[in-house]
Design an enzyme around this catalytic site. Structure first.
Site, PDB file in Angstrom:
ATOM      1  CE  LYS A   2      -4.417   1.053   0.209  1.00  0.00           C
ATOM      2  NZ  LYS A   2      -5.604   0.348  -0.303  1.00  0.00           N
ATOM      3  CG  ASP A  14      -7.203   3.393  -0.944  1.00  0.00           C
ATOM      4  OD1 ASP A  14      -7.881   2.366  -0.883  1.00  0.00           O
ATOM      5  OD2 ASP A  14      -7.078   4.157   0.037  1.00  0.00           O
TER       6      ASP A  14
END
Ligand code: NDP
Length: 444
Positions: A126, A166
């Protein structure tokens, strides 16, 4: 103190200043206890839990860029490469002022289990920045993305690490990031997912997380000889996940009565007008007050409150820790029977426990929102074979993956006598695959 508690206490000592990371680890470690106990000796000897709760590496860097007034601004950029045990690192990039190392560690850790659950060969990662895209011009977004990629490109690649979108990163941002990667490396390759359809993107990627959320919710309801048709659904958030959750819920015959953003929420007793919502959020990039202005049946309320609305099914699709114990109590009191997480860790630990002990069927984000990354995996696959599948082909594969995730969780629950504890079912199922690969690879 037993192995699991020892590992958690050590992390708490070291990372007391990273609450989101500790919260995610605590939830996982508590729920995988039956699987750890069944293989305690091997796991302890191989320091499996210590290794799994430590990322492969964290890259952090300066992101300087020039705003429209000609001033220099500086943000922090990060990429957390958590685990490559079962495939290249894979996970989104988040652009939001709240981004810090704790939040990205929680997301990278969770992503590892989620990617494993999809059944596709993807490790976990991430990244992102504390850059706030709100109110920025297109040129400023481009300047930021180009600077961010000028550093990030060194660490990513189609077989190394494949970032995606995201919060705050949609098609526009992926386009700027991809353009800069191509310009620096001279390579046209599947290094990002969520790309535009003209340059290697996959059909259904935009819809995937929201659609996938509804496919797994429907699988759960079908298992209970029920369906989402005719149900009243509350959705929080008004971004990518929320919009396409709303679309699929409506296609399946449900009535969606709410959406929200960080300023307030809409309660629309006649059901959300999806075309209007898309116009406000995707085209105008405006606030939900604009939705209210164009829709007489809608009420707009400042602040939090969606989970206080009466519903059968609640789908939190905004951000972490948005559904707290008071929301959980209100949902139970109002007769809500199902909560499936579209966002990552939107429900606090206390609220999750309350929902589960009060008979609410609960599917955690790791399983429920895995459709996004699963479709990213399908995008990687199409890039590798240099083909594009049709909407119907990708959608069918997505549905299949979500139904498989549901049945694998169910099987895991049966194997360890967990009833319908899908938190444990999802975590154990994701964990076992990653751990088997880690053991095969030796100590690394
Ligand atoms: P978007 O940026 O498209 O939308 C996020 C939405 O949540 C916006 O409506 C935003 O409101 C709201 N929101 C964000 N932060 C807060 C906050 N602190 N308080 C209240 N509302 C907030 O993001 P996505 O829809 O892509 O992502 C939503 C969630 O789903 C995240 O948890 C993400 O990690 C998760 N997720 C996303 C996937 C994807 O494919 N996109 C895949 C898997 C998980 P505002 O505009 O006011 O900020």
């Amino acid at each position: 103190m037993d192995y699991i508690n020892r590992v958690y206490e050590n992390l708490k000592q070291k990372y007391g200043y990273e609450p989101e990371f500790l919260q995610a680890v605590q939830e996982v470690l508590e729920s995988i206890r039956p699987a750890v106990m069944a293989n305690l000796e091997v796991y302890e000897k191989n320091k499996i839990l210590e290794r799994l709760t430590t990322p492969d590496r964290i890259i952090s860097f300066r992101v300087p860029w020039v705003n429209d007034k000609g001033e220099v601004e500086v943000n922090m950029g990060y990429r957390v490469q958590w685990s490559s045990a079962i495939g290249p690192y894979k996970g989104g990039l988040r652009l939001h002022p709240s981004v810090n190392q704790s939040i990205l560690k929680f997301l990278g850790f969770e992503q590892t289990f989620k990617n494993s659950l999809t059944g596709l060969p993807m490790g976990g990662g991430k990244g992102g920045s504390d850059f706030d895209p709100k109110g920025k011009s297109d040129r400023e977004i481009m300047a930021f993305c180009q600077s961010f990629m000028t550093e990030l490109y060194k660490y990513i690649g189609p077989n190394e690490d494949v970032p995606a979108g995201d919060i705050g990163v949609g098609g526009r941002e992926i386009g700027y990031l991809y353009g800069q990667y191509k310009r620096i490396t001279g390579r046209f390759e599947g290094v990002l997912t969520g790309k535009g359809l003209t340059y290697g993107g996959s059909l259904v990627r935009t819809e995937a997380t929201g659609y996938g959320l509804l496919y797994i919710t429907e699988a759960l309801l079908n298992h209970h000889k029920d369906s989402i048709k005719g149900k009243t659904v509350v959705i929080s958030g008004a971004g990518n996940v929320a919009i396409y959750a709303c679309e699929k819920a409506q296609q399946l015959g449900a009535k969606v009565i709410s959406v929200s953003d960080s300023n307030g929420y809409i309660y629309d007793k006649d059901g959300i007008d999806l075309a209007l919502l898309k116009e406000v959020k995707e085209v105008k990039r405006a606030r939900l007050t604009e939705y209210k202005k164009a829709r007489p049946s809608a009420e707009y309320h400042e602040g939090k409150g969606v989970f206080k609305l009466k519903c059968d099914v609640a789908l939190p699709c905004a951000t972490q820790n948005e559904l707290d114990i008071n929301d959980a109590k209100a949902l139970v009191a109002n007769g809500c029977k199902v909560v499936c997480e579209g966002a990552n860790m939107p429900t606090t630990l206390e609220a999750t426990t309350y929902l589960k002990t009060n008979g609410v069927l609960f599917i955690p984000g790791k399983a429920a929102n895995a459709g996004g990354v699963a479709t990213s995996g399908l995008e990687m696959c199409q890039n590798s074979i240099r083909l594009s599948w049709t909407f119907a082909e990708v959608d069918a594969k997505l549905k299949d993956i979500m139904e498989n995730i549901y049945s694998n969780m169910l099987r895991t629950c049966e194997k360890y006598n967990l009833g319908e504890d899908y938190v444990a079912g999802a975590n154990i199922c994701g964990f076992e695959k990653v751990v088997n690969a880690m053991i095969s690879h030796g100590i690394c």
